[in-house]
Design an enzyme around this catalytic site. Sequence first.
Site, PDB file in Angstrom:
ATOM      1  N   CYS A 105      58.907  40.186  52.000  1.00  0.00           N
ATOM      2  CA  CYS A 105      57.875  38.789  53.675  1.00  0.00           C
ATOM      3  C   CYS A 105      58.637  37.877  52.770  1.00  0.00           C
ATOM      4  CB  CYS A 105      56.372  39.370  53.825  1.00  0.00           C
ATOM      5  SG  CYS A 105      55.937  39.082  55.017  1.00  0.00           S
ATOM      6  N   LYS A 108      50.841  35.750  65.683  1.00  0.00           N
ATOM      7  CA  LYS A 108      50.991  36.813  64.015  1.00  0.00           C
ATOM      8  C   LYS A 108      51.854  37.475  65.203  1.00  0.00           C
ATOM      9  CE  LYS A 108      48.253  38.968  60.877  1.00  0.00           C
ATOM     10  NZ  LYS A 108      47.637  39.148  60.279  1.00  0.00           N
ATOM     11  N   SER A 144      53.468  42.084  59.151  1.00  0.00           N
ATOM     12  CA  SER A 144      52.301  41.728  59.674  1.00  0.00           C
ATOM     13  C   SER A 144      52.715  40.346  58.576  1.00  0.00           C
ATOM     14  CB  SER A 144      51.352  42.299  58.412  1.00  0.00           C
ATOM     15  OG  SER A 144      50.034  41.581  58.706  1.00  0.00           O
ATOM     16  N   HIS A 181      56.610  45.108  55.648  1.00  0.00           N
ATOM     17  CA  HIS A 181      56.871  45.539  54.841  1.00  0.00           C
ATOM     18  C   HIS A 181      56.358  47.300  54.857  1.00  0.00           C
ATOM     19  CE1 HIS A 181      54.579  42.352  53.183  1.00  0.00           C
ATOM     20  NE2 HIS A 181      54.495  41.477  54.502  1.00  0.00           N
ATOM     21  N   GLU A 235      56.548  49.207  52.512  1.00  0.00           N
ATOM     22  CA  GLU A 235      55.584  50.148  51.451  1.00  0.00           C
ATOM     23  C   GLU A 235      54.171  49.784  51.631  1.00  0.00           C
ATOM     24  OE1 GLU A 235      55.041  45.009  50.746  1.00  0.00           O
ATOM     25  OE2 GLU A 235      56.644  46.271  51.789  1.00  0.00           O
ATOM     26  N   ARG A 270      39.799  42.455  59.062  1.00  0.00           N
ATOM     27  CA  ARG A 270      39.291  42.205  58.316  1.00  0.00           C
ATOM     28  C   ARG A 270      39.361  40.435  59.012  1.00  0.00           C
ATOM     29  NH1 ARG A 270      44.267  40.391  54.780  1.00  0.00           N
ATOM     30  NH2 ARG A 270      45.065  39.833  56.548  1.00  0.00           N
TER      31      ARG A 270
END
Length: 766
Positions: free
Chosen positions: A142, A163, A192, A235, A237, A249
């Site tokens: 990333c 985003k 992300s 990502h 993972e 969040r």
Amino acid sequence: MPIKVPNNLPAVDILTRENVFVMTDTRAMTQDIRPLQILILNLMPTKVDTETQLTRLLGNTPLQVELELLQTSTHKAHNASEEHMIAFYKTFDQIRTKYYDGMIITGAPVELMEFEEVDYWDELCEIMEWSKTHVHSTLYICWGAQAGLYYHYGIKKYKLPEKLSGVYKHTLEYRTGMLFRGFDDEFYVPHSRNTTVLESEVAACPDIKIISKSPEAGIFAVKSNDDRQIFIMGHSEYDPDTLKKEYLRDLAAGIDPKIPCNYFPDDDPSKEPVVIWRSCANLFYSNWLNYFVYQSTPYDLNAMRDPANIPEFDNGRFDLIVAKFGGSSLADADRVRKVRDIIFDDEKRRFIVVSAPGKSAAEKDKVTDLLFEVADASRTREERAEVLDRIQARYIAMCEDLGVKTDIEGEFARIREVLRTEEPENCHDYIVSRGEYLNALILADFTGYDFVDTAQIIKFDENGRYDEEATMPLLKAELARHHDAVIPGFYGSLPSGQIETFTRGGSDISGSIVAAAAEADIYENWTDVSGILMADPGVVDNPMPVPVITYRELRELAYAGAAVMHPDAVIPVTKLEIPIHIKNTAKPEDPGTMVVNNSRYYTDSYEVAGISGKPGYVSFKAEKEQMNEDPRGREAILEAIGDMGLKIRSTQASLDALTLAIHESELAKISPDVDEAVARLSEAMREACPGAAVSSEKNQALISVVGKALVTTPAIGVKVLSALAGRRINVAGLDHGAEKMTMTITVADADYREAVRAIYHQFSGR
């Protein structure tokens, strides 16, 4: 096979509950297996989550993996306890000498900042550069991938309109590679991020290749042509709920985020997400470990220490070399022929800087020493003329042997005319500079190179200080007019046009100035030794040459008394980070010593750069209660010493005392009688600091052990003191210096040679 992790790492309990076989340090000690050494630079704020995610994927392989965690020392983690960071993470200084099969650099929540604005950017760049010689394969994730592409290939990142968050479909652009072996034609990966790289810019770089991308998320995977660097934009993972946590969040922060794409069933955040990327993640990390790490990494990681892996040593990559030849290299006709062979051996050696002839088998005097005699106004006219005749005869013989047509008689006639018509103080530097001037004329004639006189292009100010601002435009313009040239060292001119010289050994400075003006790829300094030696050959028999040393280490060694390059010679090249290569004219095949800005990337650098010293010091101690609380008293003592024109070699302060070391050669400025000089200086110190008791001790030797690793490796200091203790040598003083790069020990003169040999043996094994 298991993954080996530090004892008590929180990920152990989590993964054990998931039936992931995790082996701790204690159990791994009984395994006779060479595990893969994997380093994770964790830049994410959620340290434990990232540790667990990556450990889970690295553990899903038949290979044994040994994991180490790395943090940046320039940024303090705010979302993990200090106890956790101390217990499980290392800093770069702690691992920089090690080698790894693989490294992972994670993302970081700093993507909206410019790279250079990130507080740990410089340290990250240092780590990425280090990885090229210390890590077999590096995986960037990333923001880490964007940082790696920017640092290594200059590819910029761009802010997205909004985003990118969700799980996106990807396809393969490169189907025959091993990184995505076993993948379906379409697969899903979470993303992300707020920034991206442009496909057009990546595709335009010939050193890397796009492996996978997504119609919606853009580029996903890029690898270098040598498979040593892999850049992953997503990502894979991530845990099932990671995107959910991020969404909630952002929602709580009032950002009003979009619902992550293809993540919640029916885009309903109240429903649990469905994981559609886990199998791809496991396969990807398994492929990376197997094909890009395990099957291509050397069994012995120290094999990466091969100097062939260090591009800076490869002179074939250089386009322009400035070479300076010292007096020993040009002492007679045979050595001048050797120099010409060296110059012609590489057409990149275009600008040649020369010293005056040194000592040879037939000539026991250096030409510059003789010229100082000629310039000495205290000598009679006849004495000066006799010495000048000797110098002229030496140059005539050299020209006849080489078969060159340089007009030596005409040049010496001009020197005699200057001596006859000018006041001694006005022609002193002109006279002593003629050794370099004449040598440059002869070598230019012998090689067919142009001759360039430095009199009008290297400038000094009215106070006799080198004037870089005035010099560089003149010198750059002059060099641009010549494809190749021979240039005399050691001198330039004042604003008045009068010749001005550097201090003795100043041809090294001239060469460095020319290298900086030419923006050379390397500055070669040719002399009569095969590089910088670890110790004085007059004290240690056949000391080892040091393969790599930094600019600062060289200056420290020269300051301590080592017969190396002039300490100021590194200053002009330091700004441009031009390496200095010290070579032996008689043995040009020897590797010599590289002087560089940062030797961390040179895998054959030594623990210490050198051992240097000198006997003949006098130690002065001024004692007064609470002296450390009286800065004016200390300053008055130092000012008094300065007023006498004395240089202090070492200064040590304690609560009640100030101790100074000054060499006897400096004290001779006060009086040729050492005892008288000591008495006069001691009295001056008492007057400067009333009430202070001043004592002195003669016959002291200072030995400096120089090396950048002294800052981070306490064992080096222990080795030094152990070596001296083993020979029962008393240490009278110890100083680590302001930058902790030099450890200076005070011993008795009588112990000097034995102490140097003991320290040398400790670090060389000889």
